[in-house]
Design a protein around this motif. Structure first.
Motif, PDB file in Angstrom:
ATOM      1  N   SER A 111       0.534  -1.368   0.176  1.00  0.00           N
ATOM      2  CA  SER A 111      -0.497   0.058   0.210  1.00  0.00           C
ATOM      3  C   SER A 111       1.022   1.683   0.295  1.00  0.00           C
ATOM      4  N   GLN A 161      -5.105   2.619  -0.450  1.00  0.00           N
ATOM      5  CA  GLN A 161      -4.935   1.271  -0.647  1.00  0.00           C
ATOM      6  C   GLN A 161      -5.043   0.598  -0.049  1.00  0.00           C
ATOM      7  N   SER A 162      -4.794   0.423   1.100  1.00  0.00           N
ATOM      8  CA  SER A 162      -4.786  -0.815   2.034  1.00  0.00           C
ATOM      9  C   SER A 162      -6.551  -0.398   2.917  1.00  0.00           C
TER      10      SER A 162
END
Length: 233
Positions: free
Chosen positions: A37, A152-153
């Protein structure tokens, strides 16, 4: 704008020198999801010069001299800048290697606060000095990286130890596209190219015309067609 980019390039060179001299490369033990990420966030936050001859390579905008050194340390063979730029999957693998220990170290330096650790790692990447994560122009950049990291994470970047996952009740689900791409990268690392191709194709179904899914598919097809690389190994 050119001055900011010049400073960013110089900072990246300093960061690499620090990493090599302190034995950071290659690295181990940081959560792959977190590191991936971060690497993707660094890609999305990379400055774009608009000049195809700016001497920077790949979506991460990396200066050429860094690439052979990083690739040699992380995958055991020296890549040219052109090879690095042409292979997104391998480039990402190398950068995960580069950033894993950096993020783990910044977890310790931040008292296991994930948001601060990410911003400190981003400051290291930009300037070579993680303590500058909340100073001047660096603060805006590290905050931008943190924002992309959270996207992203799929987590709120709470205080999470490097080798443990947040409680399931506090962890929003990532998008199907994100899950397929992550599964594809994991399959590539296992050299299960048929599975990787399937995952990347499903990611492309989620986001038609997505350049990253398309490039991943192209890379996997090239691996799959190489002599001795067909099928799962």
């Amino acid at each position: 704008m050119r001055l900011r980019i010049k400073r960013w390039i110089e900072g990246t060179i300093i960061a690499i020198a620090i990493g090599v001299s302190s034995g950071i490369l290659p690295a181990q033990a940081q959560s792959d999801q977190q590191v991936r990420s971060l690497v993707e966030a660094l890609r999305e936050a990379a400055p774009q010069t608009g000049n195809p001859n700016d001497g920077l390579y790949s979506d991460w905008q990396i200066q050429a001299p860094n690439i052979p050194r990083w690739s040699e340390a992380c995958i055991g063979r020296s890549l040219s800048p052109q090879e690095f730029e042409a292979d997104l999957t391998t480039a990402r693998t190398i950068l995960v290697c580069v950033m894993r220990d950096v993020l783990q170290q910044e977890y310790r330096n931040s008292g296991n606060d994930e948001a601060t650790a990410v911003r400190r790692a981003a400051a290291w990447w930009m300037t070579g000095d993680p303590s500058r994560y909340n100073s001047g122009e660096t603060a805006a950049y590290t905050q931008k990286v943190l924002s992309f990291y959270r996207q992203q994470s799929g987590t709120p970047a709470a205080a999470t130890p490097p080798n443990s996952a947040p409680p399931a009740s506090n962890q929003p689900q990532s998008t199907p596209y994100d899950r397929y791409m992550q599964a594809g990268y994991a399959a590539v690392e296992q050299k299960d190219y048929e599975a990787a191709l399937l995952h990347f194709q499903r990611a492309l179904d989620e986001r038609p015309n997505d350049t990253y899914a398309q490039r991943a598919i192209q890379n996997v097809e090239r691996y799959h067609n190489q002599p001795g690389q067909a099928g799962t190994q």
